[in-house]
Design an enzyme around this catalytic site. Sequence first.
Site, PDB file in Angstrom:
ATOM      1  CG  ASP A  36       5.598  -0.966  -8.049  1.00 39.02           C
ATOM      2  OD1 ASP A  36       6.518  -1.056  -8.872  1.00 39.02           O
ATOM      3  OD2 ASP A  36       5.799  -0.852  -6.824  1.00 39.02           O
TER       4      ASP A  36
ATOM      5  N   GLY B 164       0.789  -1.235   0.000  1.00 37.57           N
ATOM      6  CA  GLY B 164       0.000   0.000   0.000  1.00 37.57           C
ATOM      7  C   GLY B 164       0.819   1.282   0.000  1.00 37.57           C
TER       8      GLY B 164
ATOM      9  CE  LYS C  27       7.965  -3.505  -9.783  1.00 40.63           C
ATOM     10  NZ  LYS C  27       8.846  -2.780  -8.884  1.00 40.63           N
TER      11      LYS C  27
HETATM   12  C1  SAM Z   1       6.693  -4.402  -5.810  1.00 43.72           C
HETATM   13  S1  SAM Z   1       5.179  -4.945  -5.126  1.00 43.72           S
HETATM   14  C2  SAM Z   1       4.225  -3.479  -5.161  1.00 43.72           C
HETATM   15  C3  SAM Z   1       4.574  -2.479  -4.103  1.00 43.72           C
HETATM   16  C4  SAM Z   1       3.555  -1.355  -4.005  1.00 43.72           C
HETATM   17  N1  SAM Z   1       3.606  -0.496  -5.178  1.00 43.72           N
HETATM   18  C5  SAM Z   1       3.758  -0.499  -2.789  1.00 43.72           C
HETATM   19  O1  SAM Z   1       4.166   0.652  -2.932  1.00 43.72           O
HETATM   20  O2  SAM Z   1       3.519  -0.950  -1.687  1.00 43.72           O
HETATM   21  C6  SAM Z   1       4.509  -5.892  -6.447  1.00 43.72           C
HETATM   22  C7  SAM Z   1       3.122  -6.449  -6.176  1.00 43.72           C
HETATM   23  O3  SAM Z   1       2.597  -7.019  -7.383  1.00 43.72           O
HETATM   24  C8  SAM Z   1       1.661  -7.991  -6.987  1.00 43.72           C
HETATM   25  N2  SAM Z   1       1.274  -8.866  -8.100  1.00 43.72           N
HETATM   26  C9  SAM Z   1       2.056  -9.719  -8.790  1.00 43.72           C
HETATM   27  N3  SAM Z   1       1.352 -10.433  -9.675  1.00 43.72           N
HETATM   28  C10 SAM Z   1       0.059 -10.006  -9.565  1.00 43.72           C
HETATM   29  C11 SAM Z   1      -1.149 -10.372 -10.203  1.00 43.72           C
HETATM   30  N4  SAM Z   1      -1.181 -11.338 -11.130  1.00 43.72           N
HETATM   31  N5  SAM Z   1      -2.305  -9.755  -9.842  1.00 43.72           N
HETATM   32  C12 SAM Z   1      -2.281  -8.787  -8.878  1.00 43.72           C
HETATM   33  N6  SAM Z   1      -1.148  -8.395  -8.224  1.00 43.72           N
HETATM   34  C13 SAM Z   1       0.005  -8.993  -8.560  1.00 43.72           C
HETATM   35  C14 SAM Z   1       2.395  -8.724  -5.881  1.00 43.72           C
HETATM   36  O4  SAM Z   1       1.506  -9.469  -5.072  1.00 43.72           O
HETATM   37  C15 SAM Z   1       3.093  -7.583  -5.137  1.00 43.72           C
HETATM   38  O5  SAM Z   1       2.370  -7.184  -4.016  1.00 43.72           O
END
Ligand code: SAM
Length: 209
Positions: free
Chosen positions: A126, A67, A166
């Site tokens: 992201d 978040g 990203k």
């Molecule tokens: C780098 S983190 C994001 C961090 C966030 N922007 C923050 O500031 O807290 C990447 C996120 O992408 C999510 N993610 C990856 N594959 C996904 C999918 N198929 N559907 C939804 N979310 C996904 C992961 O669960 C992870 O929480």
Amino acid sequence: MKKLSFKKKFKEKSKKWLRRQITDIYYIRSKKEGFRSRSSFKLIELNNKFNFLQKKTKVLDLGAAPGGWAQVARKICSEGKIMGIDLLNIKELEGVFFLKCDLQKNDAIRSVEDYFQGKVDVLLSDMAPNTIGHAKADHLRIINLVEVAIDLSNKVLKKEGIFICKIFQGGAQGELQKKMKKNFYNLKYFKPKSSRPESSEAYLIAKKI
Ligand SMILES: C[S@@+](CC[C@H](N)C(=O)[O-])C[C@H]1O[C@@H](n2cnc3c(N)ncnc32)[C@H](O)[C@@H]1O
């Protein structure tokens, strides 16, 4: 030389990760400033550079857990609407609607339309796969997530809306750019200072046609 057991190797990796975290200035700042992740600074830098978040902006944040980006968006877009989607649970945040959804399995369009009652101004992604440390495979897995974000943007992002996502730089980028040029213009890449220099991570910024 004796080989390290899996358990020992894992412990070494965790120690290294922990050491890196506690000496990382963005991690320290995120703790001090109350952000849920050090990623918050990437969105702050992106916005300082491209200025897409305003008071009334409607923001859709994909891959939102835990978040950190949603917190930044909430602060700036105090009269806007923020929705975050992730396959993980996200702790509640006032003024933000979080949806748990795997976007590779479900498109979530209905929920997005219901929440915003119209198109969004900014679509952020992201999203990142769990990296396996194999650059080519990791790159292809994130390209797949970028495509998911593009498909969703085709349905929910307004004309002239901002798309930020990203990517891990690598071979399939050319194909991706070709695909993007059908729906977007003004494509740019940006690597924030808060993105670890050793990571191939960067962000793609574009405007919807
Ligand atoms: C780098 S983190 C994001 C961090 C966030 N922007 C923050 O500031 O807290 C990447 C996120 O992408 C999510 N993610 C990856 N594959 C996904 C999918 N198929 N559907 C939804 N979310 C996904 C992961 O669960 C992870 O929480």
